[in-house]
Structures are given as C-alpha cells and as structure tokens.
Design a protein around this motif. Sequence first.
Motif, PDB file in Angstrom:
ATOM      1  N   GLY A 122       0.826  -1.197   0.000  1.00 48.29           N
ATOM      2  CA  GLY A 122       0.000   0.000   0.000  1.00 48.29           C
ATOM      3  C   GLY A 122       0.860   1.246   0.000  1.00 48.29           C
ATOM      4  N   LEU A 123       0.208   2.374   0.069  1.00 46.76           N
ATOM      5  CA  LEU A 123       0.888   3.666   0.090  1.00 46.76           C
ATOM      6  C   LEU A 123       0.080   4.613   0.961  1.00 46.76           C
ATOM      7  N   ASN A 124       0.762   5.375   1.802  1.00 45.18           N
ATOM      8  CA  ASN A 124       0.103   6.355   2.658  1.00 45.18           C
ATOM      9  C   ASN A 124       0.642   7.751   2.366  1.00 45.18           C
ATOM     10  N   LEU A 125      -0.252   8.731   2.336  1.00 42.90           N
ATOM     11  CA  LEU A 125       0.099  10.144   2.287  1.00 42.90           C
ATOM     12  C   LEU A 125      -0.470  10.755   3.554  1.00 42.90           C
ATOM     13  N   LEU A 126       0.263  11.633   4.210  1.00 39.00           N
ATOM     14  CA  LEU A 126      -0.199  12.136   5.493  1.00 39.00           C
ATOM     15  C   LEU A 126       0.137  13.601   5.698  1.00 39.00           C
ATOM     16  N   VAL A 127      -0.644  14.217   6.582  1.00 34.74           N
ATOM     17  CA  VAL A 127      -0.400  15.581   7.029  1.00 34.74           C
ATOM     18  C   VAL A 127      -0.780  15.616   8.501  1.00 34.74           C
ATOM     19  N   GLY A 128      -0.045  16.394   9.277  1.00 37.70           N
ATOM     20  CA  GLY A 128      -0.333  16.442  10.701  1.00 37.70           C
ATOM     21  C   GLY A 128       0.204  17.687  11.364  1.00 37.70           C
ATOM     22  N   VAL A 129      -0.148  17.822  12.628  1.00 34.71           N
ATOM     23  CA  VAL A 129       0.388  18.883  13.481  1.00 34.71           C
ATOM     24  C   VAL A 129       0.896  18.225  14.749  1.00 34.71           C
ATOM     25  N   GLU A 130       1.997  18.756  15.271  1.00 36.35           N
ATOM     26  CA  GLU A 130       2.555  18.203  16.492  1.00 36.35           C
ATOM     27  C   GLU A 130       3.010  19.297  17.432  1.00 36.35           C
ATOM     28  N   GLN A 131       2.936  18.980  18.694  1.00 36.34           N
ATOM     29  CA  GLN A 131       3.405  19.871  19.742  1.00 36.34           C
ATOM     30  C   GLN A 131       4.839  19.458  20.081  1.00 36.34           C
ATOM     31  N   ALA A 132       5.661  20.414  20.467  1.00 34.87           N
ATOM     32  CA  ALA A 132       7.053  20.115  20.776  1.00 34.87           C
ATOM     33  C   ALA A 132       7.189  19.068  21.887  1.00 34.87           C
ATOM     34  N   LYS A 133       6.234  19.020  22.797  1.00 39.46           N
ATOM     35  CA  LYS A 133       6.288  18.058  23.899  1.00 39.46           C
ATOM     36  C   LYS A 133       6.027  16.630  23.447  1.00 39.46           C
ATOM     37  N   GLY A 134       5.361  16.439  22.288  1.00 36.94           N
ATOM     38  CA  GLY A 134       5.152  15.095  21.783  1.00 36.94           C
ATOM     39  C   GLY A 134       3.761  14.766  21.289  1.00 36.94           C
ATOM     40  N   LEU A 135       2.737  15.545  21.647  1.00 30.99           N
ATOM     41  CA  LEU A 135       1.373  15.274  21.201  1.00 30.99           C
ATOM     42  C   LEU A 135       1.240  15.588  19.711  1.00 30.99           C
ATOM     43  N   PHE A 136       0.551  14.708  18.949  1.00 35.17           N
ATOM     44  CA  PHE A 136       0.311  14.999  17.536  1.00 35.17           C
ATOM     45  C   PHE A 136      -1.056  14.507  17.091  1.00 35.17           C
ATOM     46  N   PHE A 137      -1.558  15.145  16.027  1.00 37.77           N
ATOM     47  CA  PHE A 137      -2.795  14.775  15.351  1.00 37.77           C
ATOM     48  C   PHE A 137      -2.438  14.572  13.887  1.00 37.77           C
ATOM     49  N   GLU A 138      -2.975  13.517  13.274  1.00 33.93           N
ATOM     50  CA  GLU A 138      -2.527  13.152  11.932  1.00 33.93           C
ATOM     51  C   GLU A 138      -3.690  12.659  11.082  1.00 33.93           C
ATOM     52  N   ASN A 145      -3.712  -0.589  -1.499  1.00 34.60           N
ATOM     53  CA  ASN A 145      -4.437  -1.478  -0.591  1.00 34.60           C
ATOM     54  C   ASN A 145      -4.378  -1.036   0.862  1.00 34.60           C
ATOM     55  N   SER A 146      -4.145   0.233   1.119  1.00 29.58           N
ATOM     56  CA  SER A 146      -4.172   0.764   2.482  1.00 29.58           C
ATOM     57  C   SER A 146      -5.581   1.265   2.795  1.00 29.58           C
ATOM     58  N   PRO A 147      -5.957   1.366   4.090  1.00 33.01           N
ATOM     59  CA  PRO A 147      -7.267   1.954   4.420  1.00 33.01           C
ATOM     60  C   PRO A 147      -7.403   3.333   3.765  1.00 33.01           C
ATOM     61  N   ASP A 148      -8.616   3.653   3.305  1.00 34.14           N
ATOM     62  CA  ASP A 148      -8.843   4.879   2.538  1.00 34.14           C
ATOM     63  C   ASP A 148      -8.496   6.154   3.303  1.00 34.14           C
ATOM     64  N   PHE A 149      -8.865   6.194   4.581  1.00 32.02           N
ATOM     65  CA  PHE A 149      -8.682   7.423   5.358  1.00 32.02           C
ATOM     66  C   PHE A 149      -8.457   7.047   6.818  1.00 32.02           C
ATOM     67  N   LYS A 150      -7.550   7.754   7.484  1.00 40.11           N
ATOM     68  CA  LYS A 150      -7.305   7.545   8.911  1.00 40.11           C
ATOM     69  C   LYS A 150      -7.166   8.895   9.602  1.00 40.11           C
ATOM     70  N   PHE A 151      -7.706   8.981  10.802  1.00 34.65           N
ATOM     71  CA  PHE A 151      -7.468  10.113  11.686  1.00 34.65           C
ATOM     72  C   PHE A 151      -6.888   9.542  12.964  1.00 34.65           C
ATOM     73  N   GLY A 152      -5.719  10.051  13.343  1.00 34.00           N
ATOM     74  CA  GLY A 152      -5.055   9.518  14.522  1.00 34.00           C
ATOM     75  C   GLY A 152      -4.551  10.578  15.470  1.00 34.00           C
ATOM     76  N   VAL A 153      -4.365  10.151  16.699  1.00 37.99           N
ATOM     77  CA  VAL A 153      -3.786  10.962  17.755  1.00 37.99           C
ATOM     78  C   VAL A 153      -2.655  10.137  18.350  1.00 37.99           C
ATOM     79  N   GLY A 154      -1.565  10.799  18.713  1.00 37.75           N
ATOM     80  CA  GLY A 154      -0.462  10.051  19.285  1.00 37.75           C
ATOM     81  C   GLY A 154       0.421  10.869  20.169  1.00 37.75           C
ATOM     82  N   TRP A 155       1.401  10.212  20.728  1.00 36.23           N
ATOM     83  CA  TRP A 155       2.370  10.847  21.616  1.00 36.23           C
ATOM     84  C   TRP A 155       3.746  10.269  21.309  1.00 36.23           C
TER      85      TRP A 155
END
Length: 158
Positions: A122-138, A145-155
């Motif tokens: 598969g292939l993924n294209l992504l855009v996100g924002v992250e905080q310097a401390k480590g929190l991000f939204f993507e 053959n990758s899932p069509d759309f994903k929204f994620g949060v991480g640290w």
Amino acid sequence: MRQCLRIRATKWLTGMSFLLGLVLFSSAPAYAQDGGIRGGISVDPDQIYFGGHFETSPLVDRLYFRPNVEVGLGDDVTVIGVNMEFVYKFTNRRPWNIYAGGGPALNITMVDGADGSDTDAGLNLLVGVEQAKGLFFEFKIGAINSPDFKFGVGWTFR
C-alpha cells in the motif's frame, strides 16, 4: 596434522580479533530515536486502530524517518499495517508544527471466519500537526491497498 590445525586456529583467531577491533574502533555515533504510541479511526475498513512508532533524528534538513505499526480492529476484519513513512517538518520553532509526508506500507488483512490472510502493498500520504512536547494529530490518505482514510492521535516520548 596438529601443526595445520594450529595454523588454521591462529589465522581464524587473528581474523576475528581484527574484525572485532574494526567494529569497536570504527563505529559511528548512534542517532537518537524517539518512540511513541498512536491510535485512531479508519474508513474502509471502518475500524479503530492502535500502534507504535519510532522517529529518527533528521536525516536531511527537517526530513525524518518515522516507521510505525498499526493494528486495526472492526468491520469483521483485522488489519496489521507496517508503514515506512517519512515526514517533513515545515517549522520547528512554534508551539505547534505542521508536517507532511508518506511512504510505502505492507498490509496484512485477516477476515473473521476465513482461513489465512492476505498481504498487500500500500501507500500512505499524510499531514499532521505536532506539539514540541510530543502530542500529535494526523490525517492519512491510503492508496492501493491501504485503508482509505485515517485520523489519529499520538504521543512521541522525547
């Protein structure tokens, strides 16, 4: 015969000592890696997912390698995605930084009640924002053959 074995053992020991010295005294400094966790939702298949990632030091300028593994559950399907993603961080000085990137994926799909699994690229294209401390939204868009759309949060632990 014993003389021949002694010569072979001495040559082997000398060669191994040379290789050990070469490894110990010519090693390059290790690059820092930060690990992290992630989770979110996906569309087609409709799932929740969770996983983990590593982020290297900048490879060039503000380009980072961020491989990750995500496990998606739901829609009578389990998807394990191994993603080899690169991200480019546009800024590094603000409280929130924007990044974009993408990369190839290996997706292992297991349908509930079916024997075996399917493995697809598969292939993924992504855009996100992250905080310097480590929190991000993507946001991810999948192709092939990758899932069509994903929204994620991480640290990312820094």
